[in-house]
Design an enzyme around this catalytic site. Structure first.
Site, PDB file in Angstrom:
ATOM      1  N   GLY A  34       5.299  -7.193  -7.848  1.00 19.94           N
ATOM      2  CA  GLY A  34       6.421  -6.323  -7.516  1.00 19.94           C
ATOM      3  C   GLY A  34       6.062  -5.345  -6.412  1.00 19.94           C
ATOM      4  O   GLY A  34       5.206  -5.606  -5.564  1.00 19.94           O
ATOM      5  N   SER A  35       6.701  -4.173  -6.461  1.00 24.70           N
ATOM      6  CA  SER A  35       6.668  -3.257  -5.315  1.00 24.70           C
ATOM      7  C   SER A  35       5.317  -2.609  -5.036  1.00 24.70           C
ATOM      8  O   SER A  35       5.146  -1.967  -3.993  1.00 24.70           O
ATOM      9  CB  SER A  35       7.717  -2.161  -5.505  1.00 24.70           C
ATOM     10  OG  SER A  35       9.014  -2.727  -5.458  1.00 24.70           O
ATOM     11  N   VAL A  36       4.325  -2.741  -5.953  1.00 21.69           N
ATOM     12  CA  VAL A  36       2.986  -2.247  -5.636  1.00 21.69           C
ATOM     13  C   VAL A  36       2.457  -2.962  -4.398  1.00 21.69           C
ATOM     14  O   VAL A  36       1.658  -2.418  -3.633  1.00 21.69           O
ATOM     15  CB  VAL A  36       2.038  -2.436  -6.847  1.00 21.69           C
ATOM     16  CG1 VAL A  36       0.606  -2.079  -6.479  1.00 21.69           C
ATOM     17  CG2 VAL A  36       2.490  -1.573  -8.011  1.00 21.69           C
ATOM     18  N   MET A  37       2.946  -4.166  -4.155  1.00 22.44           N
ATOM     19  CA  MET A  37       2.522  -4.950  -2.990  1.00 22.44           C
ATOM     20  C   MET A  37       2.980  -4.300  -1.680  1.00 22.44           C
ATOM     21  O   MET A  37       2.426  -4.588  -0.611  1.00 22.44           O
ATOM     22  CB  MET A  37       3.086  -6.365  -3.100  1.00 22.44           C
ATOM     23  CG  MET A  37       2.413  -7.384  -2.200  1.00 22.44           C
ATOM     24  SD  MET A  37       0.735  -7.731  -2.763  1.00 22.44           S
ATOM     25  CE  MET A  37       0.134  -8.737  -1.396  1.00 22.44           C
ATOM     26  N   LYS A  38       3.967  -3.419  -1.758  1.00 23.36           N
ATOM     27  CA  LYS A  38       4.477  -2.789  -0.530  1.00 23.36           C
ATOM     28  C   LYS A  38       3.423  -1.937   0.164  1.00 23.36           C
ATOM     29  O   LYS A  38       3.471  -1.757   1.385  1.00 23.36           O
ATOM     30  CB  LYS A  38       5.712  -1.957  -0.850  1.00 23.36           C
ATOM     31  CG  LYS A  38       6.931  -2.796  -1.222  1.00 23.36           C
ATOM     32  CD  LYS A  38       8.077  -1.957  -1.738  1.00 23.36           C
ATOM     33  CE  LYS A  38       9.257  -2.844  -2.159  1.00 23.36           C
ATOM     34  NZ  LYS A  38      10.326  -2.110  -2.849  1.00 23.36           N
TER      35      LYS A  38
END
Length: 729
Positions: free
Chosen positions: A312-316
């Site tokens: 999820g958004s931790v990859m951002k």
């Protein structure tokens, strides 16, 4: 010569020879039957040639696994089973009876030692005698006895009571990074305790001891002949292993994840706590877990290193780092955060369209939110998926992002962590939707270990270090270090400038009122940086359902991160859950690193809060006065628990010569008969076991971790009949 006289002489000689032969034969037959010489009465078995092939195996113990503070995580433990010999033919030295001669006395004296009822022991013994059994055991209460209990029973000098010895692998901490540690058990084929999973298995060649051989001669009665015993091969104990895990951090991480999972009814949770600059792992947890002693294992997967999930958004954070470092970040540009329609041109380039193109499903921000026209900085703070799509269509070619992910941040590769098996992951990057989705953590599978390694680059001035849990391997006999594992830089995927900018954005995730971590994760006593993440989980058909990965990657202090906490769970609940359990983990990590908050704190306060770990060697205190003991321990920063109201020390734990770390507990048993109930709050299983072994007062434990409550009030006089129950968490 007279022939008649010669015949009479010959006949006489024959008669004499027959008499002698008869006597010899009679003596032989008598000896064969009675095992005694006819004339002297000497037992001929005493002169039987000894059997020189008798050997005894000298067991080499398996090495001990410790945490970084010297607390035992795994160790070999001698246990004993009580055996009662009942056959009256069994005699000892001097023809003394070596069987249970007095059933009533034996039952009466054994009952308090084994925490059994006297009648139960009497019944077991009498039934065995009635059934003409040579020997019997006393059930589960008579098994797995500690050395101290065995010795206390031996002191009773009860005829016919003996013990068989065995060694088992013991885990004093119970549930403690269980999938990582793994377990070892006895292997019938090899005759040794061998690692079956986790570090116990991968470190087996280092931990495994080598058995020795002792040779001796025995007489016909089975007695060892004096002077014949010698050691043909000495036993060698296995090497000891010290891990980077911190006990307090580990327990806090496990406890917090349990709270979160209970709150949101999650089936799985995981977390890592790590030193940013060194890569030392302080905490490692994957739930559901199991008790290392009971081994009630439901799933053998070590979640932090082997479970693959869409982050999820931790990859951002990785996507923004790639855009910044490649020179493609639009610092002063804004974008429309509304729904993202897209298509591809004849060259395969992705473009944003005003309406739905070619039947391709559009991309939305979480909950279909529209923040209007905002900057890319703001897009990171509110965790906008559309910001990522804009970056990968207008400013940075997806191939550049792919290169950073696979080659520089080393996703889809196993992490080079010694002795820990881990998974590689996968990245779907063929179609336009896949290229966009991976930028915000969908369509790419990772492990928590990979994510933690990647974020060290962002938090550590661009330098990426590999995580590690094994710090050193020590030769148990010499104390020399065999293997040492230190910080290892595995790349520099981004520059310090790029890392600093991502950290600045991560700080706003917490400090900005619109930040996704502001309400849930902001802490009062320390400033942190963070990136939150919510990722949908695909079902077996590849379709996204209503289960989400909820996570936060955080580090503190914000201006110079020293520790990171990666905290995640899977649940259908992704909006309303408490951030307090996460905060407990972060606080424990900061305390472990001697950081108690950098803002508004003067140097004197910092000094007071600083904890300096020291290692001491325990002095010999047995047979000394309590006053002497207190004086001897005065300079040692340890918590001393005195048991009993006497003035002389009769037993101690740890034993003389053993190592003890600062802030650990030591126990002194005095010669006083009156024992007051101590305050067990905060005690570990190791502490309780020490108290139990010294006093023989059973303590019933519920849960794992450290003692939270006790049923017997502190100060109340207790005895071996007292039932003590403690709850641990």
């Amino acid at each position: 010569m007279n022939p008649r006289r010669s015949n009479r002489t010959l006949a006489g000689l024959l008669i004499i020879m027959m008499v002698i032969a008869t006597l010899i034969l009679s003596n032989v037959l008598f000896t064969m039957v009675t095992q005694k010489h006819f004339r002297s009465g000497v037992n001929v078995k005493d002169f039987k040639e000894p059997d020189i092939s008798n050997t005894t195996v000298l067991k080499g113990n398996r090495g001990t696994i410790y945490d970084r503070g010297g607390e035992v995580i795994a160790q070999d433990e001698d246990t004993y089973t009580l055996v009662a010999i009942l056959d009256k033919s069994r005699k000892g030295i001097g023809n003394v009876p070596a069987y249970v001669k007095n059933v009533d006395k034996t039952a009466r004296l054994l009952a308090p030692k084994l925490d059994m009822k006297e009648d139960s022991i009497r019944d077991i013994l009498q039934n065995a005698i009635d059934n003409k059994q040579y020997q019997t055991e006393l059930g589960t209460k008579g098994k797995n006895l500690s050395k101290s209990v065995k010795e206390s029973i031996e002191a009773l000098e009860l005829p016919g009571i003996t013990f068989t010895k065995s060694v088992e692998r013991s885990y004093p901490t119970g549930t403690f990074a269980s999938h990582l540690i793994g377990y070892a058990q006895y292997n019938e084929q090899s005759g040794q305790i061998e690692g079956q999973m986790g570090l116990e298995k991968s470190l087996n060649t280092f931990l495994q001891g080598e058995d020795g051989i002792e040779v001796y001669q025995k007489d016909a009665n089975g007695n060892i002949l004096p002077g014949t015993k010698y050691t043909k091969k000495y036993a060698k104990n296995g090497n000891d292993v010290y891990l980077t895990l911190d006990r307090n951090v580990q327990l806090a991480l496990q406890s917090s994840l349990k709270k979160t999972m209970k709150e949101v009814k999650a089936d799985r949770g995981w977390g890592l706590v790590m030193e940013v600059e060194t890569g030392k792992v302080l905490g490692w947890a994957g739930l559901p877990s199991f008790d290392l002693n009971k081994r009630d294992i439901k799933d053998y997967l070590d979640v932090p290193s082997q479970y693959l999930y869409e982050p999820g958004s931790v990859m951002k954070g990785i996507t923004y780092a790639a855009a910044l470092d490649s020179g493609n970040y639009p610092y002063n540009k804004k974008y429309d955060s509304g729904v993202f329609y897209f298509g591809t041109d004849e060259k395969g380039k992705i473009y944003r369209s005003a309406t739905k193109a070619g039947g391709i499903q559009p991309i939305y921000d979480a909950l279909n939110k529209n923040y209007g026209t905002i900057s890319f900085d703001k897009g990171f703070i509110v965790s906008s998926n559309i910001a990522i799509c804009e970056l990968l269509t207008k400013y940075m070619d997806p191939s550049i992002y792919q290169d950073y992910v696979l080659n520089k941040f080393k996703f889809n590769q196993k992490v080079d962590i010694p002795f820990v098996e881990n998974s590689k992951g996968n990245m779907n990057f063929t179609y336009a939707s896949e290229k966009l989705n991976t930028g915000f953590g969908q369509g790419i599978s990772v492990t928590a270990l990979q994510m933690a390694q990647a974020y060290t680059a962002i938090l550590n001035d661009g330098k990426m270090v590999r995580p590690y849990v094994v710090e050193r391997i020590i030769d148990a006999s010499s104390g020399k270090t065999i293997q040492q594992y230190d910080t290892k830089q595995v790349g520099q995927p981004i520059s310090k400038k790029s890392a600093d900018y991502v950290k600045k954005l991560m700080k706003q995730v917490i400090d900005d009122k619109m930040g996704t971590g502001h309400i849930r994760y902001k802490m009062d006593d320390v400033s942190i940086v963070a990136k939150t993440g919510t990722g949908q989980i695909a079902n077996e058909h590849g379709q996204y359902g209503d289960i989400y990965t909820n996570s936060v990657m955080a580090a503190a202090p914000a201006d110079d991160p020293k520790v990171m906490v990666y905290y995640a769970f899977e649940s259908s609940e992704y909006l309303s859950y408490s951030g307090d359990p996460f905060k407990e983990v972060m606080k424990a990590a900061l305390v472990a690193e001697n950081i108690t908050g950098e803002e508004g704190q003067n140097q004197e306060t910092k000094k007071q809060n600083h904890v300096e770990w020291k290692e001491y060697t325990m002095p010999s205190l047995v047979n000394h006065t309590l006053r002497y003991a207190k004086q001897k321990l005065k300079e040692m920063d340890i918590d001393t628990v005195v048991i009993g109201n006497g003035n002389s020390i009769v037993a101690q734990f740890p034993k003389a010569g053993d190592a003890i770390m600062s802030n650990q507990r030591m126990f002194l048993l005095s010669d006083g008969a009156k024992i007051a109930m101590p305050n067990m709050k905060g005690w570990t299983k190791k502490d309780i076991t020490a108290f139990w072994n010294l006093t023989h007062i059973e303590v019933q434990m519920e849960g794992s971790g450290s003692v939270h409550s006790q049923n017997v009030k502190m100060g109340k006089t207790i005895s071996k009949d007292t039932i003590i129950k403690v709850k641990m968490k």
